[in-house]
Design a protein around this motif. Structure first.
Motif, PDB file in Angstrom:
ATOM      1  N   ALA A   1      54.452  36.873  75.851  1.00 46.12           N
ATOM      2  CA  ALA A   1      54.453  38.314  76.130  1.00 46.12           C
ATOM      3  C   ALA A   1      53.651  38.628  77.394  1.00 46.12           C
ATOM      4  O   ALA A   1      54.071  39.445  78.220  1.00 46.12           O
ATOM      5  CB  ALA A   1      53.894  39.088  74.935  1.00 46.12           C
ATOM      6  N   ALA A   2      52.511  37.980  77.554  1.00 45.19           N
ATOM      7  CA  ALA A   2      51.665  38.207  78.731  1.00 45.19           C
ATOM      8  C   ALA A   2      52.386  37.756  80.001  1.00 45.19           C
ATOM      9  O   ALA A   2      52.352  38.453  81.022  1.00 45.19           O
ATOM     10  CB  ALA A   2      50.340  37.480  78.578  1.00 45.19           C
ATOM     11  N   LEU A   3      53.052  36.615  79.938  1.00 41.97           N
ATOM     12  CA  LEU A   3      53.790  36.111  81.102  1.00 41.97           C
ATOM     13  C   LEU A   3      54.995  36.990  81.419  1.00 41.97           C
ATOM     14  O   LEU A   3      55.290  37.252  82.589  1.00 41.97           O
ATOM     15  CB  LEU A   3      54.230  34.668  80.877  1.00 41.97           C
ATOM     16  CG  LEU A   3      53.116  33.622  80.886  1.00 41.97           C
ATOM     17  CD1 LEU A   3      53.634  32.268  80.409  1.00 41.97           C
ATOM     18  CD2 LEU A   3      52.488  33.506  82.264  1.00 41.97           C
ATOM     19  N   ASP A   4      55.682  37.455  80.389  1.00 40.66           N
ATOM     20  CA  ASP A   4      56.841  38.331  80.598  1.00 40.66           C
ATOM     21  C   ASP A   4      56.438  39.633  81.292  1.00 40.66           C
ATOM     22  O   ASP A   4      57.203  40.181  82.079  1.00 40.66           O
ATOM     23  CB  ASP A   4      57.538  38.640  79.272  1.00 40.66           C
ATOM     24  CG  ASP A   4      58.362  37.474  78.750  1.00 40.66           C
ATOM     25  OD1 ASP A   4      58.585  36.504  79.512  1.00 40.66           O
ATOM     26  OD2 ASP A   4      58.774  37.528  77.572  1.00 40.66           O
ATOM     27  N   ALA A   5      55.236  40.106  80.999  1.00 38.77           N
ATOM     28  CA  ALA A   5      54.772  41.373  81.571  1.00 38.77           C
ATOM     29  C   ALA A   5      54.468  41.273  83.065  1.00 38.77           C
ATOM     30  O   ALA A   5      54.348  42.298  83.737  1.00 38.77           O
ATOM     31  CB  ALA A   5      53.535  41.850  80.824  1.00 38.77           C
ATOM     32  N   CYS A   6      54.360  40.061  83.586  1.00 38.98           N
ATOM     33  CA  CYS A   6      54.027  39.915  85.008  1.00 38.98           C
ATOM     34  C   CYS A   6      55.006  38.988  85.731  1.00 38.98           C
ATOM     35  O   CYS A   6      54.623  38.286  86.663  1.00 38.98           O
ATOM     36  CB  CYS A   6      52.578  39.464  85.192  1.00 38.98           C
ATOM     37  SG  CYS A   6      52.167  37.884  84.461  1.00 38.98           S
ATOM     38  N   LYS A   7      56.253  39.007  85.308  1.00 33.33           N
ATOM     39  CA  LYS A   7      57.276  38.164  85.948  1.00 33.33           C
ATOM     40  C   LYS A   7      57.575  38.592  87.381  1.00 33.33           C
ATOM     41  O   LYS A   7      57.844  37.770  88.239  1.00 33.33           O
ATOM     42  CB  LYS A   7      58.577  38.192  85.139  1.00 33.33           C
ATOM     43  CG  LYS A   7      58.598  37.196  84.024  1.00 33.33           C
ATOM     44  CD  LYS A   7      59.965  37.147  83.385  1.00 33.33           C
ATOM     45  CE  LYS A   7      59.992  36.085  82.315  1.00 33.33           C
ATOM     46  NZ  LYS A   7      61.270  36.014  81.638  1.00 33.33           N
ATOM     47  N   ALA A   8      57.543  39.873  87.622  1.00 33.11           N
ATOM     48  CA  ALA A   8      57.866  40.387  88.958  1.00 33.11           C
ATOM     49  C   ALA A   8      56.698  40.147  89.914  1.00 33.11           C
ATOM     50  O   ALA A   8      55.529  40.231  89.522  1.00 33.11           O
ATOM     51  CB  ALA A   8      58.177  41.875  88.890  1.00 33.11           C
ATOM     52  N   ALA A   9      57.022  39.833  91.147  1.00 29.26           N
ATOM     53  CA  ALA A   9      55.989  39.647  92.169  1.00 29.26           C
ATOM     54  C   ALA A   9      55.117  40.894  92.271  1.00 29.26           C
ATOM     55  O   ALA A   9      55.605  42.020  92.172  1.00 29.26           O
ATOM     56  CB  ALA A   9      56.640  39.346  93.511  1.00 29.26           C
ATOM     57  N   ASN A  10      53.843  40.687  92.445  1.00 31.59           N
ATOM     58  CA  ASN A  10      52.843  41.753  92.586  1.00 31.59           C
ATOM     59  C   ASN A  10      52.686  42.628  91.349  1.00 31.59           C
ATOM     60  O   ASN A  10      52.237  43.758  91.442  1.00 31.59           O
ATOM     61  CB  ASN A  10      53.119  42.601  93.835  1.00 31.59           C
ATOM     62  CG  ASN A  10      52.952  41.785  95.091  1.00 31.59           C
ATOM     63  OD1 ASN A  10      51.976  41.065  95.260  1.00 31.59           O
ATOM     64  ND2 ASN A  10      53.923  41.863  95.977  1.00 31.59           N
ATOM     65  N   SER A  11      53.032  42.083  90.178  1.00 34.27           N
ATOM     66  CA  SER A  11      52.849  42.824  88.928  1.00 34.27           C
ATOM     67  C   SER A  11      51.701  42.270  88.081  1.00 34.27           C
ATOM     68  O   SER A  11      51.411  42.803  87.019  1.00 34.27           O
ATOM     69  CB  SER A  11      54.145  42.802  88.105  1.00 34.27           C
ATOM     70  OG  SER A  11      54.454  41.471  87.698  1.00 34.27           O
ATOM     71  N   PHE A  12      51.040  41.213  88.565  1.00 35.41           N
ATOM     72  CA  PHE A  12      49.953  40.587  87.800  1.00 35.41           C
ATOM     73  C   PHE A  12      48.699  41.445  87.845  1.00 35.41           C
ATOM     74  O   PHE A  12      48.243  41.867  88.903  1.00 35.41           O
ATOM     75  CB  PHE A  12      49.637  39.197  88.350  1.00 35.41           C
ATOM     76  CG  PHE A  12      48.477  38.522  87.664  1.00 35.41           C
ATOM     77  CD1 PHE A  12      48.629  37.954  86.425  1.00 35.41           C
ATOM     78  CD2 PHE A  12      47.233  38.462  88.279  1.00 35.41           C
ATOM     79  CE1 PHE A  12      47.567  37.334  85.789  1.00 35.41           C
ATOM     80  CE2 PHE A  12      46.167  37.846  87.653  1.00 35.41           C
ATOM     81  CZ  PHE A  12      46.331  37.279  86.410  1.00 35.41           C
ATOM     82  N   ASP A  13      48.149  41.711  86.672  1.00 38.26           N
ATOM     83  CA  ASP A  13      46.878  42.422  86.529  1.00 38.26           C
ATOM     84  C   ASP A  13      46.035  41.574  85.578  1.00 38.26           C
ATOM     85  O   ASP A  13      46.387  41.428  84.407  1.00 38.26           O
ATOM     86  CB  ASP A  13      47.126  43.815  85.954  1.00 38.26           C
ATOM     87  CG  ASP A  13      45.852  44.594  85.720  1.00 38.26           C
ATOM     88  OD1 ASP A  13      44.952  44.080  85.020  1.00 38.26           O
ATOM     89  OD2 ASP A  13      45.753  45.727  86.214  1.00 38.26           O
TER      90      ASP A  13
END
Length: 110
Positions: free
Chosen positions: A14-26
């Motif tokens: 779930a955590a990885l899916d939430a930041c799949k898009a570039a520049n979406s990592f928090d």
């Protein structure tokens, strides 16, 4: 998965899916959603040891870039912008790398 003994597969996915898009990592959202922020300090230090690929005692910029791949080999690398923001958030003493105590503090601040 390197974290299988520490985190649940479902939470990591779930955590990885939430930041799949570039520049979406928090990092704050990631630590919370994967369950790392709820772990004990000793468990967070075990996570640090996994991320510290060269076992230098620090997480350097090149290791941060590949941060997500520690959780799943198919995960994307962080962008340069994400890597710099992550490093800035964790490097409280300004030495250009994140030590184990800095990492633990950053994980627990979420």
């Amino acid at each position: 998965m390197a974290f299988s003994n520490l985190l649940s597969d479902a939470e990591v996915t779930a955590a990885l899916d939430a930041c799949k898009a570039a520049n979406s990592f928090d990092h704050k959202k990631f630590f919370k959603s994967c369950g790392l922020s709820a772990k004990s300090t000793d468990e967070v230090k075990k996570a640090f040891d996994i991320i510290d690929q060269d076992h230098s005692g620090f997480i350097e910029e090149d290791e941060l870039k590949l941060f997500l791949q520690n959780f799943s080999s198919g995960a994307r690398p962080l962008t340069d912008t994400e890597t710099q923001a992550f490093l800035k958030a964790g490097d409280t003493d300004g030495d250009g790398k994140i030590g184990v105590q800095e990492f633990a503090t950053m994980v627990k601040k979420t």
